[in-house]
Design an enzyme around this catalytic site. Sequence first.
Site, short mmCIF file in Angstrom:
data_model
loop_
_atom_site.label_atom_id
_atom_site.label_comp_id
_atom_site.label_asym_id
_atom_site.label_seq_id
_atom_site.Cartn_x
_atom_site.Cartn_y
_atom_site.Cartn_z
N CYS A 3 -14.24 -1.47 11.53
CA CYS A 3 -14.13 -1.20 10.09
C CYS A 3 -14.34 -2.49 9.30
O CYS A 3 -14.13 -3.60 9.79
CB CYS A 3 -12.81 -0.50 9.77
SG CYS A 3 -11.45 -1.56 9.33
N CYS A 6 -11.42 -4.89 9.15
CA CYS A 6 -11.26 -5.64 10.40
C CYS A 6 -12.28 -6.76 10.50
O CYS A 6 -11.98 -7.85 10.98
CB CYS A 6 -11.35 -4.70 11.60
SG CYS A 6 -9.85 -3.74 11.89
N GLY A 92 -8.20 9.49 -2.76
CA GLY A 92 -9.29 8.59 -3.14
C GLY A 92 -9.46 7.41 -2.19
O GLY A 92 -10.12 6.43 -2.53
N HIS A 97 -8.59 1.70 6.52
CA HIS A 97 -7.72 0.65 7.05
C HIS A 97 -6.68 0.45 5.95
O HIS A 97 -7.07 0.07 4.82
CB HIS A 97 -8.53 -0.63 7.32
CG HIS A 97 -7.76 -1.78 7.89
ND1 HIS A 97 -8.18 -2.49 9.01
CD2 HIS A 97 -6.58 -2.36 7.51
CE1 HIS A 97 -7.29 -3.44 9.28
NE2 HIS A 97 -6.32 -3.39 8.38
N HIS A 99 -4.48 -0.34 3.04
CA HIS A 99 -4.51 -1.46 2.11
C HIS A 99 -3.70 -1.12 0.88
O HIS A 99 -3.72 0.00 0.39
CB HIS A 99 -5.94 -1.83 1.73
CG HIS A 99 -6.76 -0.67 1.27
ND1 HIS A 99 -7.30 0.24 2.15
CD2 HIS A 99 -7.13 -0.26 0.03
CE1 HIS A 99 -7.98 1.15 1.47
NE2 HIS A 99 -7.87 0.88 0.18
N HIS A 101 -3.19 -2.02 -2.99
CA HIS A 101 -3.81 -2.65 -4.15
C HIS A 101 -2.72 -3.31 -4.99
O HIS A 101 -1.72 -2.65 -5.34
CB HIS A 101 -4.48 -1.60 -5.06
CG HIS A 101 -5.64 -0.87 -4.45
ND1 HIS A 101 -6.94 -1.09 -4.84
CD2 HIS A 101 -5.70 0.10 -3.51
CE1 HIS A 101 -7.76 -0.28 -4.17
NE2 HIS A 101 -7.03 0.46 -3.35
P1 5GP Z 1 -9.60 2.57 -1.68
O1 5GP Z 1 -10.39 3.39 -2.64
O2 5GP Z 1 -9.94 2.85 -0.24
O3 5GP Z 1 -8.12 2.58 -1.93
O4 5GP Z 1 -9.98 1.08 -2.00
C1 5GP Z 1 -10.97 0.37 -1.34
C2 5GP Z 1 -11.21 -0.87 -2.16
O5 5GP Z 1 -11.83 -1.83 -1.33
C3 5GP Z 1 -12.12 -0.64 -3.35
O6 5GP Z 1 -11.41 -0.95 -4.53
C4 5GP Z 1 -13.30 -1.58 -3.11
O7 5GP Z 1 -13.69 -2.23 -4.29
C5 5GP Z 1 -12.76 -2.55 -2.09
N1 5GP Z 1 -13.74 -3.03 -1.14
C6 5GP Z 1 -14.60 -2.25 -0.42
N2 5GP Z 1 -15.35 -3.02 0.40
C7 5GP Z 1 -14.95 -4.30 0.18
C8 5GP Z 1 -15.37 -5.55 0.73
O8 5GP Z 1 -16.25 -5.64 1.58
N3 5GP Z 1 -14.74 -6.66 0.26
C9 5GP Z 1 -13.76 -6.61 -0.68
N4 5GP Z 1 -13.21 -7.76 -1.07
N5 5GP Z 1 -13.34 -5.44 -1.21
C10 5GP Z 1 -13.92 -4.30 -0.80
ZN ZN Z 2 -9.69 -2.00 10.38
#
Ligand code: 5GP
Ligand code: ZN
Length: 112
Positions: A3, A6, A92, A97, A99, A101
């Site tokens: 991913c 990772c 959303g 993985h 995370h 925010h």
């Molecule tokens: P989710 O919608 O899954 O809660 O949030 C994923 C977040 O990861 C998004 O806000 C997106 O901007 C961020 N993101 C996705 N790919 C990358 C990346 O390669 N590098 C960084 N720094 N952020 C990423």
């Molecule tokens: Zn991962």
Amino acid sequence: MVCIFCKIINKESPSDVVFEDETVLAFKNINPIAPVHILVIPKRHISSVVDIKIEDTDLMGKLIFVAKKLACDFGVSQTGYKILIRVGKDGGQEIQHIHLHLIGGKKLTSLS
Ligand code: 5GP
Ligand code: ZN
């Protein structure tokens, strides 16, 4: 397939790291929605809150602690901020993985 987060942990993909220790990594969101938008992740791959086990609860607490520390470091502790974890399709979640925010530096109103 490994991913993307990772890959960031393994330094195979670039990121703007703002905190790192043996179990947690935090880096700036590539597409920020606020002046402060940091992602805090466990170094061990856990796909979703759905997959958290009882033995992961200390680690999950640590993610919040690191977010709190970073809120101080980035100057939003007094003005306030949002900590958000998306779960699954309707939540959303785009990256499978866990995370957290950390979002701040402007007035945040929307819950969705
Ligand atoms: P989710 O919608 O899954 O809660 O949030 C994923 C977040 O990861 C998004 O806000 C997106 O901007 C961020 N993101 C996705 N790919 C990358 C990346 O390669 N590098 C960084 N720094 N952020 C990423
Ligand atoms: Zn991962």
